[in-house]
Scaffold this active site. Structure first.
Site, PDB file in Angstrom:
ATOM      1  N   ALA A  17       0.842  -1.213   0.000  1.00 33.79           N
ATOM      2  CA  ALA A  17       0.000   0.000   0.000  1.00 33.79           C
ATOM      3  C   ALA A  17       0.871   1.256   0.000  1.00 33.79           C
ATOM      4  CB  ALA A  17      -0.928  -0.026   1.218  1.00 33.79           C
ATOM      5  N   ALA A  47       3.428 -12.686   1.582  1.00 31.17           N
ATOM      6  CA  ALA A  47       2.266 -13.172   0.827  1.00 31.17           C
ATOM      7  C   ALA A  47       2.687 -14.323  -0.071  1.00 31.17           C
ATOM      8  CB  ALA A  47       1.644 -12.046   0.021  1.00 31.17           C
ATOM      9  N   GLY A  49       0.051 -16.938  -1.756  1.00 30.64           N
ATOM     10  CA  GLY A  49      -0.907 -17.355  -2.789  1.00 30.64           C
ATOM     11  C   GLY A  49      -0.881 -16.492  -4.035  1.00 30.64           C
ATOM     12  N   GLU A 114      -8.245 -20.651  -5.607  1.00 30.05           N
ATOM     13  CA  GLU A 114      -8.215 -20.750  -4.142  1.00 30.05           C
ATOM     14  C   GLU A 114      -9.636 -20.851  -3.613  1.00 30.05           C
ATOM     15  OE1 GLU A 114      -5.942 -17.428  -2.680  1.00 30.05           O
ATOM     16  OE2 GLU A 114      -4.042 -18.427  -3.045  1.00 30.05           O
ATOM     17  N   ASP A 221      -0.393  -0.722  14.807  1.00 25.89           N
ATOM     18  CA  ASP A 221      -0.022   0.648  15.189  1.00 25.89           C
ATOM     19  C   ASP A 221      -0.926   1.682  14.508  1.00 25.89           C
ATOM     20  OD1 ASP A 221       2.058  -0.537  16.571  1.00 25.89           O
ATOM     21  OD2 ASP A 221       3.562  -0.098  15.041  1.00 25.89           O
ATOM     22  N   HIS A 242      -6.479 -18.033   9.330  1.00 24.78           N
ATOM     23  CA  HIS A 242      -6.137 -18.892   8.193  1.00 24.78           C
ATOM     24  C   HIS A 242      -6.181 -20.332   8.681  1.00 24.78           C
ATOM     25  CE1 HIS A 242      -4.141 -20.575   4.738  1.00 24.78           C
ATOM     26  NE2 HIS A 242      -4.138 -19.395   4.147  1.00 24.78           N
ATOM     27  N   ARG A 291     -12.638 -19.733   3.936  1.00 22.72           N
ATOM     28  CA  ARG A 291     -11.727 -19.887   5.074  1.00 22.72           C
ATOM     29  C   ARG A 291     -12.391 -19.997   6.436  1.00 22.72           C
ATOM     30  NH1 ARG A 291      -6.907 -15.751   3.808  1.00 22.72           N
ATOM     31  NH2 ARG A 291      -6.324 -16.964   2.002  1.00 22.72           N
ATOM     32  N   HIS A 352      -4.742 -14.246  10.877  1.00 24.53           N
ATOM     33  CA  HIS A 352      -4.093 -13.991   9.584  1.00 24.53           C
ATOM     34  C   HIS A 352      -4.359 -12.593   9.029  1.00 24.53           C
ATOM     35  CE1 HIS A 352      -2.430 -15.086   5.701  1.00 24.53           C
ATOM     36  NE2 HIS A 352      -3.561 -14.797   5.086  1.00 24.53           N
ATOM     37  N   ARG A 387     -12.939 -11.901   4.321  1.00 22.09           N
ATOM     38  CA  ARG A 387     -12.211 -11.564   3.094  1.00 22.09           C
ATOM     39  C   ARG A 387     -12.032 -12.804   2.213  1.00 22.09           C
ATOM     40  NH1 ARG A 387      -6.447 -11.710   1.610  1.00 22.09           N
ATOM     41  NH2 ARG A 387      -6.194 -12.867   3.533  1.00 22.09           N
TER      42      ARG A 387
HETATM   43  P1  FAD Z   1       2.042  -4.443   5.197  1.00 20.10           P
HETATM   44  O1  FAD Z   1       2.522  -5.137   3.992  1.00 20.10           O
HETATM   45  O2  FAD Z   1       1.904  -5.233   6.422  1.00 20.10           O
HETATM   46  O3  FAD Z   1       3.037  -3.229   5.488  1.00 20.10           O
HETATM   47  C1  FAD Z   1       2.916  -2.469   6.660  1.00 20.10           C
HETATM   48  C2  FAD Z   1       4.147  -1.614   6.796  1.00 20.10           C
HETATM   49  O4  FAD Z   1       3.969  -0.661   7.834  1.00 20.10           O
HETATM   50  C3  FAD Z   1       5.402  -2.394   7.144  1.00 20.10           C
HETATM   51  O5  FAD Z   1       6.452  -1.857   6.398  1.00 20.10           O
HETATM   52  C4  FAD Z   1       5.605  -2.084   8.635  1.00 20.10           C
HETATM   53  O6  FAD Z   1       6.934  -2.172   9.061  1.00 20.10           O
HETATM   54  C5  FAD Z   1       5.115  -0.649   8.675  1.00 20.10           C
HETATM   55  N1  FAD Z   1       4.690  -0.175   9.990  1.00 20.10           N
HETATM   56  C6  FAD Z   1       3.708  -0.650  10.776  1.00 20.10           C
HETATM   57  N2  FAD Z   1       3.599   0.095  11.891  1.00 20.10           N
HETATM   58  C7  FAD Z   1       4.540   1.075  11.802  1.00 20.10           C
HETATM   59  C8  FAD Z   1       4.922   2.147  12.636  1.00 20.10           C
HETATM   60  N3  FAD Z   1       4.351   2.404  13.819  1.00 20.10           N
HETATM   61  N4  FAD Z   1       5.929   2.960  12.216  1.00 20.10           N
HETATM   62  C9  FAD Z   1       6.557   2.734  11.041  1.00 20.10           C
HETATM   63  N5  FAD Z   1       6.232   1.723  10.213  1.00 20.10           N
HETATM   64  C10 FAD Z   1       5.228   0.907  10.594  1.00 20.10           C
HETATM   65  N6  FAD Z   1      -2.995 -11.310   0.653  1.00 20.10           N
HETATM   66  C11 FAD Z   1      -3.270 -11.583  -0.637  1.00 20.10           C
HETATM   67  O7  FAD Z   1      -4.026 -10.853  -1.285  1.00 20.10           O
HETATM   68  N7  FAD Z   1      -2.708 -12.674  -1.237  1.00 20.10           N
HETATM   69  C12 FAD Z   1      -1.864 -13.510  -0.584  1.00 20.10           C
HETATM   70  O8  FAD Z   1      -1.363 -14.459  -1.168  1.00 20.10           O
HETATM   71  C13 FAD Z   1      -1.576 -13.252   0.778  1.00 20.10           C
HETATM   72  N8  FAD Z   1      -0.774 -14.078   1.479  1.00 20.10           N
HETATM   73  C14 FAD Z   1      -0.442 -13.739   2.760  1.00 20.10           C
HETATM   74  C15 FAD Z   1       0.449 -14.551   3.462  1.00 20.10           C
HETATM   75  C16 FAD Z   1       0.852 -14.195   4.737  1.00 20.10           C
HETATM   76  C17 FAD Z   1       1.810 -15.077   5.493  1.00 20.10           C
HETATM   77  C18 FAD Z   1       0.339 -13.016   5.334  1.00 20.10           C
HETATM   78  C19 FAD Z   1       0.778 -12.617   6.706  1.00 20.10           C
HETATM   79  C20 FAD Z   1      -0.577 -12.232   4.653  1.00 20.10           C
HETATM   80  C21 FAD Z   1      -0.977 -12.584   3.370  1.00 20.10           C
HETATM   81  N9  FAD Z   1      -1.879 -11.805   2.660  1.00 20.10           N
HETATM   82  C22 FAD Z   1      -2.158 -12.103   1.356  1.00 20.10           C
HETATM   83  C23 FAD Z   1      -2.368 -10.548   3.208  1.00 20.10           C
HETATM   84  C24 FAD Z   1      -1.557  -9.402   2.600  1.00 20.10           C
HETATM   85  O9  FAD Z   1      -0.211  -9.802   2.495  1.00 20.10           O
HETATM   86  C25 FAD Z   1      -1.625  -8.131   3.416  1.00 20.10           C
HETATM   87  O10 FAD Z   1      -2.943  -7.833   3.746  1.00 20.10           O
HETATM   88  C26 FAD Z   1      -1.059  -6.970   2.633  1.00 20.10           C
HETATM   89  O11 FAD Z   1       0.224  -7.293   2.175  1.00 20.10           O
HETATM   90  C27 FAD Z   1      -1.021  -5.727   3.496  1.00 20.10           C
HETATM   91  O12 FAD Z   1      -0.288  -4.743   2.845  1.00 20.10           O
HETATM   92  P2  FAD Z   1      -0.078  -3.340   3.566  1.00 20.10           P
HETATM   93  O13 FAD Z   1       0.802  -2.543   2.669  1.00 20.10           O
HETATM   94  O14 FAD Z   1      -1.380  -2.779   3.946  1.00 20.10           O
HETATM   95  O15 FAD Z   1       0.664  -3.701   4.934  1.00 20.10           O
HETATM   96  C1  SIN Z   2      -2.578 -17.942   1.106  1.00 26.34           C
HETATM   97  O1  SIN Z   2      -1.669 -18.065   0.280  1.00 26.34           O
HETATM   98  O2  SIN Z   2      -3.224 -18.869   1.578  1.00 26.34           O
HETATM   99  C2  SIN Z   2      -2.884 -16.567   1.598  1.00 26.34           C
HETATM  100  C3  SIN Z   2      -3.811 -15.932   0.664  1.00 26.34           C
HETATM  101  C4  SIN Z   2      -4.447 -14.752   1.321  1.00 26.34           C
HETATM  102  O3  SIN Z   2      -4.307 -14.535   2.513  1.00 26.34           O
HETATM  103  O4  SIN Z   2      -5.144 -14.038   0.608  1.00 26.34           O
END
Ligand code: FAD
Ligand code: SIN
Length: 533
Positions: A17, A47, A49, A114, A221, A242, A291, A352, A387
């Site tokens: 994001a 991530a 999948g 999936e 946070d 999950h 899920r 998850h 989700r």
């Molecule tokens: P994040 O990628 O979590 O990034 C958050 C950032 O904010 C990090 O850099 C962190 O260090 C920073 N941060 C947080 N708090 C602070 C603070 N106080 N000060 C400074 N920095 C801070 N989704 C899918 O659609 N497909 C998938 O296959 C999938 N697989 C997944 C597998 C796993 C193991 C996990 C955990 C999640 C998965 N998800 C998947 C969910 C998806 O990865 C996340 O929802 C998505 O990546 C979130 O992106 P984001 O940019 O919002 O947050």
């Molecule tokens: C997974 O690979 O099972 C994670 C996919 C997701 O959280 O969307």
């Protein structure tokens, strides 16, 4: 030394994001990215999948929309769902054009199916999609002259009128965000970052649970800072568990390694410890049920048999195909002494994904002027009560684009607020009670796991609230007399998130999607979101 900084765009977080947004606005102003660990450390990086998007001629936008609405159990905002699913493929194409290398078969992008999806529509980079996304985006970010990354910098609080000595409430309509106070972890000083636009992209909060697939950075946070700043927060009771994280024994600490949903899509079968393929007894879609259903079925099996894990079996599938599709999963399991191609993988559900979050208006605007929120930290209306797999990377990209489209207009009418005071830490000192922080964090995580997990009840929620209140009192007292540290701030934020999840869960007197309670097992007709004032 503590300093003052001015940026047009202050981006908190370096997951998909924050990075997608930063690249979008960087030609129009100076961007600071604040991130609390090394730059790639984020949920995004883990991530597996992939990203859901309609890519195949036999698939349709309408089918993806319907699958998302069904998973969301009546609480999705249908317009948002339609917009995201329609706009999503354009963002994915932009990512590919930027250099993201997704897995191909016979020259075409390879699509996986999936759970909850009627068609194969998940684009992926083998089983490490997130790492590939972070690689591409960080490469571009590092080359852009208008973007500065501050790694090992921890955002402590958002700056609003509260810091100018005014009384701010959630009902006051004209609250502004002027930037954030940020702790430099290297020299332990708090800097004042002033911004025209502040973007919350801090990800989710599943580290509030003892067992989670999330890395330890996922401490909520952003939600906690926004709630303290008096932004509106919605639907926090909907925490996605999950079904299949790797079981590494009762005493395993740290986050649980994920066994991707795609493994079930590939033909993996869930077995209990008697070897029974139990899913068919719970849902006709068996392993491919959504899920929440699979996680509850496993939970039920564990409680019924008094066991601590079930198995996910792929040993009946062709070895080379499994190794080819899931190299990271196979390699990690083998390193830990389990060979997935010849024996079943022990698995348990783990927290998850946070479906609720900081309430936004469809264009990433929060209830605070100058503060935008995207990604897992935000509630957009896409996921509703549950989700659909692989919809979150998609959501993050679509709302980043929307935020990019409005951010320059928001920035144009806002100046840096020079009246903002520097961080005040007078009256605090080092106390040497750090062991309290780790004990309190573990106690909170255990409380949330035991009482606010997959199956809830009034009694369990009330018990969790009482314990969380005690922890809150202890930690607030400690916070006000101790020099600031990220560990202490994270604990404070985790407690705030726990409070929001518990109170939201208490307010929902029904079972719907991810929220299941023994006291109200039925779904009520009225569909409403939960918002705490
Ligand atoms: P994040 O990628 O979590 O990034 C958050 C950032 O904010 C990090 O850099 C962190 O260090 C920073 N941060 C947080 N708090 C602070 C603070 N106080 N000060 C400074 N920095 C801070 N989704 C899918 O659609 N497909 C998938 O296959 C999938 N697989 C997944 C597998 C796993 C193991 C996990 C955990 C999640 C998965 N998800 C998947 C969910 C998806 O990865 C996340 O929802 C998505 O990546 C979130 O992106 P984001 O940019 O919002 O947050
Ligand atoms: C997974 O690979 O099972 C994670 C996919 C997701 O959280 O969307």
């Amino acid at each position: 030394m503590a300093g003052r900084h001015q940026y047009d765009y202050l981006v908190l977080g370096s997951g998909i994001a924050g990075l997608w947004f930063s690249l979008g606005v960087a030609d129009q102003g100076k961007v600071a990215i604040i991130t609390k660990k090394e730059t790639a450390e984020s949920n995004t990086n883990y991530a597996q999948g992939g990203i859901a998007g309609v890519w195949d001629r036999n698939d349709s936008i309408e089918s993806h929309i319907q699958d998302t609405l069904v998973a969301g159990a009546g609480l999705c905002d249908e317009k948002i769902v339609r917009d995201v699913i329609t706009e999503g493929p354009r963002e994915i194409q932009a990512l590919i054009d930027m250099g993201a290398s997704f897995t191909k078969a016979e020259g075409q992008l390879h699509l996986v199916r999936e759970a909850g999806h009627a068609h194969p529509r998940i684009l992926h980079a083998r089983d490490r999609t997130g790492r590939e996304i972070e690689r591409v985006l960080l490469e571009k970010i590092q080359a852009h002259p208008n973007i500065t990354i501050f790694d090992y910098h921890y955002a402590v609080d958002l700056i609003t009128e509260h810091h100018l000595g005014q009384h701010v409430t959630r009902l006051r309509p004209d609250v502004n965000c002027y930037g954030a106070y940020v702790l430099d972890e290297r020299d332990e000083t708090v800097h004042t970052f002033l911004a025209r636009v502040t973007l919350l992209a801090t990800g989710g909060s599943c580290a509030v649970y003892q067992h989670t697939t999330n890395p330890s950075i996922a401490t909520g946070d952003g939600v906690a800072m926004a709630y303290r700043a008096k932004a509106r927060v919605a639907n926090m009771e909907f925490v996605q568990f999950h079904p299949t994280s790797l079981y590494q024994g009762k005493f395993h600490k740290g986050h649980a390694f994920l066994i991707s949903e795609a493994v079930r899509g590939h033909g993996g079968i869930l077995l209990n410890q008697s070897g029974e393929a139990f899913m068919k007894r719970y849902d006709s879609r068996a392993e491919l049920a959504p899920r929440d259903i699979v996680a509850r079925a496993i939970d039920n099996q564990l409680k019924h048999h008094g066991e601590d894990h079930v198995y996910l079996d792929v040993s009946h599938l062709e070895k080379s195909r499994t190794e080819e599709a899931f190299p990271h999963i196979v390699e990690t399991c083998r390193r830990l002494g389990i060979n997935p191609t010849s024996e079943p993988i022990p698995v348990v559900p783990a927290a998850h994904y946070q479906c609720g979050g900081v309430q936004t208006d469809g264009m990433a605007r929060t209830s605070i002027t100058g503060l935008l929120a995207i990604g897992e930290v935000a509630y957009t209306g896409l996921h509703g009560a549950n989700r659909l797999a692989s919809n979150s990377l998609l959501e993050a990209m679509v709302f980043s684009r929307r935020a990019v489209n409005i951010a320059p207009q928001v920035a144009a009418v806002r100046d840096f607020n020079e009246l903002v005071p520097d961080w005040n830490d007078s009256g605090t000192g080092q106390q040497g009670e750090w062991v309290l922080i780790s004990h309190n964090r573990e106690e909170l995580q255990r409380t949330m796991w035991n009482y606010v997990g997959i199956v809830r009840s009034d009694l369990r929620l009330a018990r969790a609230l009482r314990r969380t209140r005690l922890l809150y009192e202890e930690v607030e007292e400690f916070y006000h007399r101790t020099r600031i540290s990220s560990r202490l701030c994270e604990l404070r934020n985790l407690i705030a998130v726990a409070y929001l999840i518990i109170r939201s869960a208490q307010m929902r007197r029904e079972s719907r999607g991810l929220h299941y309670t023994l006291d109200y097992p039925e779904q009520v007709t009225a569909e409403r979101r939960t918002s705490l004032v």
